[in-house]
Structure formats: structure tokens, C-alpha cells
Design a protein around this motif. Sequence first.
Motif, PDB file in Angstrom:
ATOM      1  N   VAL A 225       0.928  -1.257  -0.005  1.00 25.03           N
ATOM      2  CA  VAL A 225       0.169  -0.083   0.028  1.00 25.03           C
ATOM      3  C   VAL A 225       0.805   1.401   0.000  1.00 25.03           C
ATOM      4  O   VAL A 225       1.753   1.388   0.866  1.00 25.03           O
ATOM      5  N   LEU A 226       0.497   2.172  -0.968  1.00 21.65           N
ATOM      6  CA  LEU A 226       1.209   3.416  -0.825  1.00 21.65           C
ATOM      7  C   LEU A 226       0.483   4.446   0.212  1.00 21.65           C
ATOM      8  O   LEU A 226      -0.603   4.666  -0.014  1.00 21.65           O
ATOM      9  N   LEU A 227       1.334   5.018   1.232  1.00 23.17           N
ATOM     10  CA  LEU A 227       0.795   5.719   2.226  1.00 23.17           C
ATOM     11  C   LEU A 227       1.295   7.153   2.204  1.00 23.17           C
ATOM     12  O   LEU A 227       2.232   7.322   2.247  1.00 23.17           O
ATOM     13  N   ARG A 228       0.129   8.294   2.265  1.00 20.12           N
ATOM     14  CA  ARG A 228       0.551   9.464   2.512  1.00 20.12           C
ATOM     15  C   ARG A 228       0.561   9.760   4.172  1.00 20.12           C
ATOM     16  O   ARG A 228      -0.659   9.339   4.428  1.00 20.12           O
ATOM     17  N   GLN A 229       1.669   9.888   4.829  1.00 16.74           N
ATOM     18  CA  GLN A 229       1.475  10.059   6.143  1.00 16.74           C
ATOM     19  C   GLN A 229       1.115  11.453   6.442  1.00 16.74           C
ATOM     20  O   GLN A 229       1.689  12.434   6.124  1.00 16.74           O
ATOM     21  N   HIS A 230       0.264  11.456   7.753  1.00 18.20           N
ATOM     22  CA  HIS A 230      -0.101  12.884   8.139  1.00 18.20           C
ATOM     23  C   HIS A 230       0.578  13.193   9.487  1.00 18.20           C
ATOM     24  O   HIS A 230       0.223  14.040   9.961  1.00 18.20           O
ATOM     25  N   ALA A 231       0.976  11.944  10.054  1.00 22.55           N
ATOM     26  CA  ALA A 231       1.586  12.149  11.426  1.00 22.55           C
ATOM     27  C   ALA A 231       2.404  11.047  11.767  1.00 22.55           C
ATOM     28  O   ALA A 231       2.260   9.880  11.315  1.00 22.55           O
ATOM     29  N   VAL A 232       3.477  11.240  12.541  1.00 28.03           N
ATOM     30  CA  VAL A 232       4.557  10.291  12.816  1.00 28.03           C
ATOM     31  C   VAL A 232       4.721  10.253  14.146  1.00 28.03           C
ATOM     32  O   VAL A 232       4.944  11.150  15.001  1.00 28.03           O
ATOM     33  N   GLY A 233       4.734   9.052  14.995  1.00 27.34           N
ATOM     34  CA  GLY A 233       4.855   9.061  16.614  1.00 27.34           C
ATOM     35  C   GLY A 233       6.359   8.947  16.775  1.00 27.34           C
ATOM     36  O   GLY A 233       7.263   8.203  15.836  1.00 27.34           O
ATOM     37  N   ILE A 234       6.947   9.536  17.687  1.00 29.83           N
ATOM     38  CA  ILE A 234       8.406   9.287  18.077  1.00 29.83           C
ATOM     39  C   ILE A 234       8.507   8.557  19.450  1.00 29.83           C
ATOM     40  O   ILE A 234       7.666   8.773  20.465  1.00 29.83           O
ATOM     41  N   ASN A 235       9.196   7.511  19.553  1.00 31.41           N
ATOM     42  CA  ASN A 235       9.291   6.662  20.748  1.00 31.41           C
ATOM     43  C   ASN A 235      10.963   6.362  20.901  1.00 31.41           C
ATOM     44  O   ASN A 235      11.909   6.796  20.237  1.00 31.41           O
ATOM     45  N   PHE A 236      11.121   6.129  22.226  1.00 35.95           N
ATOM     46  CA  PHE A 236      12.570   6.093  22.577  1.00 35.95           C
ATOM     47  C   PHE A 236      13.336   4.958  21.835  1.00 35.95           C
ATOM     48  O   PHE A 236      14.668   5.064  21.754  1.00 35.95           O
ATOM     49  N   ILE A 237      12.550   4.189  21.372  1.00 35.95           N
ATOM     50  CA  ILE A 237      13.415   3.229  20.606  1.00 35.95           C
ATOM     51  C   ILE A 237      14.041   3.813  19.466  1.00 35.95           C
ATOM     52  O   ILE A 237      14.974   3.274  18.962  1.00 35.95           O
TER      53      ILE A 237
ATOM     54  N   VAL B 120       5.161  13.796  18.293  1.00 36.02           N
ATOM     55  CA  VAL B 120       4.659  13.828  17.059  1.00 36.02           C
ATOM     56  C   VAL B 120       5.255  14.645  16.168  1.00 36.02           C
ATOM     57  O   VAL B 120       5.443  15.887  16.157  1.00 36.02           O
ATOM     58  N   LEU B 121       5.538  13.958  15.053  1.00 34.24           N
ATOM     59  CA  LEU B 121       6.107  14.881  13.613  1.00 34.24           C
ATOM     60  C   LEU B 121       5.098  14.762  12.634  1.00 34.24           C
ATOM     61  O   LEU B 121       3.947  13.902  12.572  1.00 34.24           O
ATOM     62  N   VAL B 122       4.932  16.099  12.020  1.00 36.16           N
ATOM     63  CA  VAL B 122       3.747  16.138  11.098  1.00 36.16           C
ATOM     64  C   VAL B 122       4.474  16.584   9.926  1.00 36.16           C
ATOM     65  O   VAL B 122       4.978  17.798   9.906  1.00 36.16           O
ATOM     66  N   PRO B 123       4.573  15.696   9.029  1.00 37.94           N
ATOM     67  CA  PRO B 123       5.203  15.957   7.618  1.00 37.94           C
ATOM     68  C   PRO B 123       4.498  17.222   6.850  1.00 37.94           C
ATOM     69  O   PRO B 123       3.291  17.542   6.961  1.00 37.94           O
TER      70      PRO B 123
ATOM     71  N   PRO C 238      22.607   4.685   4.436  1.00 39.13           N
ATOM     72  CA  PRO C 238      21.923   5.514   5.159  1.00 39.13           C
ATOM     73  C   PRO C 238      20.518   5.039   5.167  1.00 39.13           C
ATOM     74  O   PRO C 238      19.935   4.091   4.518  1.00 39.13           O
ATOM     75  N   GLY C 239      19.616   5.361   6.010  1.00 34.81           N
ATOM     76  CA  GLY C 239      18.279   4.883   6.416  1.00 34.81           C
ATOM     77  C   GLY C 239      17.611   5.656   7.282  1.00 34.81           C
ATOM     78  O   GLY C 239      17.875   6.740   7.890  1.00 34.81           O
ATOM     79  N   SER C 240      16.216   5.482   7.413  1.00 32.48           N
ATOM     80  CA  SER C 240      15.270   6.400   8.182  1.00 32.48           C
ATOM     81  C   SER C 240      15.145   5.824   9.418  1.00 32.48           C
ATOM     82  O   SER C 240      15.331   4.683   9.763  1.00 32.48           O
ATOM     83  N   LEU C 241      14.318   6.408  10.296  1.00 39.67           N
ATOM     84  CA  LEU C 241      13.969   6.035  11.516  1.00 39.67           C
ATOM     85  C   LEU C 241      12.630   6.058  11.741  1.00 39.67           C
ATOM     86  O   LEU C 241      11.700   6.315  11.070  1.00 39.67           O
ATOM     87  N   GLY C 242      12.237   5.337  13.061  1.00 41.69           N
ATOM     88  CA  GLY C 242      10.515   5.541  13.206  1.00 41.69           C
ATOM     89  C   GLY C 242       9.923   4.196  13.133  1.00 41.69           C
ATOM     90  O   GLY C 242      10.167   3.427  12.120  1.00 41.69           O
ATOM     91  N   VAL C 243       8.871   3.847  14.096  1.00 37.46           N
ATOM     92  CA  VAL C 243       8.238   2.585  13.808  1.00 37.46           C
ATOM     93  C   VAL C 243       6.789   2.934  13.893  1.00 37.46           C
ATOM     94  O   VAL C 243       5.936   2.204  14.290  1.00 37.46           O
ATOM     95  N   GLU C 244       6.123   4.164  13.730  1.00 35.77           N
ATOM     96  CA  GLU C 244       4.655   4.347  14.035  1.00 35.77           C
ATOM     97  C   GLU C 244       4.401   5.639  13.472  1.00 35.77           C
ATOM     98  O   GLU C 244       5.160   6.522  12.862  1.00 35.77           O
ATOM     99  N   GLY C 245       3.145   5.351  12.644  1.00 35.52           N
ATOM    100  CA  GLY C 245       2.635   6.696  11.642  1.00 35.52           C
ATOM    101  C   GLY C 245       1.081   6.316  11.703  1.00 35.52           C
ATOM    102  O   GLY C 245       0.639   5.206  11.835  1.00 35.52           O
ATOM    103  N   ALA C 246       0.594   7.261  10.933  1.00 39.11           N
ATOM    104  CA  ALA C 246      -0.839   7.451  10.537  1.00 39.11           C
ATOM    105  C   ALA C 246      -0.848   8.196   9.046  1.00 39.11           C
ATOM    106  O   ALA C 246      -0.242   9.204   9.008  1.00 39.11           O
ATOM    107  N   GLY C 247      -1.812   7.744   8.377  1.00 40.13           N
ATOM    108  CA  GLY C 247      -2.013   8.537   7.156  1.00 40.13           C
ATOM    109  C   GLY C 247      -3.127   7.806   6.319  1.00 40.13           C
ATOM    110  O   GLY C 247      -4.161   7.301   6.723  1.00 40.13           O
TER     111      GLY C 247
END
Length: 326
Positions: free
Chosen positions: A32-44, A323-326, A59-68
Amino acid sequence: MDVQEVRIHAYGGPETMIVEDHVLAAPGPGEVLLRQHAVGINFIDVYHRKGVFPIPHLPGSLGVEGAGEVVAIGAGVTRLRPGDRVAYAGPPVGSYVSGRLMREAALVRLPDAIDFKSAAALMLQGMTAHMLFTRVRPVAAGDTLLVHAAAGGLGLLLTQWASSLGARVIGTVGSEAKGALALEAGCAEVILYKQQDFVAEVQRLTDGAGVDIAYEGIGGSTLLRTLDCLKPFGLAVNLGQVGEPLGAVDLARLGPQRSLSLAVPGVFAHLRTLPDLQAGADEMFEKVLSGAVKATIGLELPLEGAGEAHRRLEAGTTTGSLVLVP
């Protein structure tokens, strides 16, 4: 689809995170192609950034949580359609982005009443609470619990959820302001751990009986001292090692005289082994829709603010979820 992504090219401090542009391919089979509207930040995410838990590649990205919102679907996708509102938590790492490709099986539909920011703040921590209260040890009315870092994102959720079940929650916090937030969430009492000995205070508040269950994510000596807060047949739950590495625990500290138990559960294992991920998420969402639990967003920043969010998280100056908001 053109997207922005927070990436690291080497492990290190918050300054290693930079925003880069790239183009996503069309979704493949089962994707599924997802347009993200919010990203959660966690200590992991901090552990991933530092390389304590290495990410799959640099190189790579971080984060394990989002919504969109679902933008497009690949062949074989049957449950979701473009326009569906969805959220996720767990691997693969890489949620600090404005859009990404995800497996359909990893996504859950959102109720209409839960917005994207709340979903991003709720998914990982909310499903952690779901794991603790449905799988690790159910909480009953009359139980007494100790929640360390009760004003953090997870601490607030645990406090609200447990209080709604009729449990008495004692929370540890680092300041008067955080104490007020924890009390508002449902703590019966709070302990200012920088000024008070939390073991002595727990014993005083329980008339020497101790608590039924204690939740902590600090590790090391805090975990060992938390064992001294338990009543016989009590359970200590470790949820992370923010302060010190998780070392060996002498079984003699657990029993048989004290008859204690220690659990080190992982939410990713919970998500991976749930018979029905959507059903489990719906149980968590129901606690939100009923008013028993709500997302508390303490900090909201754009993708460019990821470094600042990590600095504040590591400094222990945040409350609630980030929360990060793209």
C-alpha cells in the motif's frame, strides 16, 4: 510520489538526522502506498539512531509508528482501498517520512473519531498497554499498581487505562508539573523520585503491603529497586532500558520467600503474534472512544524538528507523546 524523509548516514547524535527528498515507486504486490499525516516518536528511535539497535542499512530512516491515508494499492490488496485512513506500529523501521510503502497486513483502519495525530501518538504505546493488560497480566478493580515515569506518553496511557478498570495507581514523576499531569490522568498518588525514595514512599503509601504490579522502562538499579516495591506474588514489568542496560537478575531476589515474578515483554512480539491485528487495535481504540483513554500530545514538530524532538526526549523534559507532522 515525491516524499521527504528524515535519514541518518551514520550512527550518532540528533545532529545526524537530515531531511532528504526522494521518489517512491508504485506499490508492489501486497503493498500500500501511504501518504503520512503524522508520525509517532518513541525512545526506541533513539536506540536506532545511536546504533544500539542497528537499522537494516545506512543511510536509512528512523521510526516505527505513523498514521495517514492510502493513496494507491498493489496487486493482491483486498482489505484496503485508496482514501482509507490507517495507522501502524512496529517494523520495518522508517516512519520519519511524508509517504512510504507498507504491507497491507501491517496496517489497521482508524475509527472516524480518531484523528491522525492522536493515532500516531496512540498506536505503539496504546498497543503496549493492550499487551500489558490483556496478555502479560490482567488488571482488576482493587489492584494497586506502580507506574514509573507516569507523566510520559506510555505512563499516562497506563494510568488512564488502569484507573478505568478500578485499579489504584501510584506514579513516579520528575517534577511537580509532571505530578499534576499524572494526577489528572488518574494517579491516586505521585512520588517525586528526585526528592523522595520511591521504595520507601511505596511502602508508606501501601502500609507496608507493596503493589501488585510495577511497570518501569529504566532498567538497571531502578528495576532491582522496583522489586522491593512488590507484595508477595507481585509482578515487575520491564519495558525498556532508558537509564541503564538490562543486566542479569539473581533469582534469589525473586523467591521463594518473596514469590515475585519478572516480565520483559516486547510490543513488537505482541503485534506480530496477535491472531487478528485489527481486532486487537479495535480493542485499544474502544478505550479511546469510550473516553477512558486519550492521547496526550506534549510536543508536535515538523519533520525538520526530529533532531530537536530527540534532544528533548533524551533530556527527559517532555511529557505525553511526541509527534512529527510531515
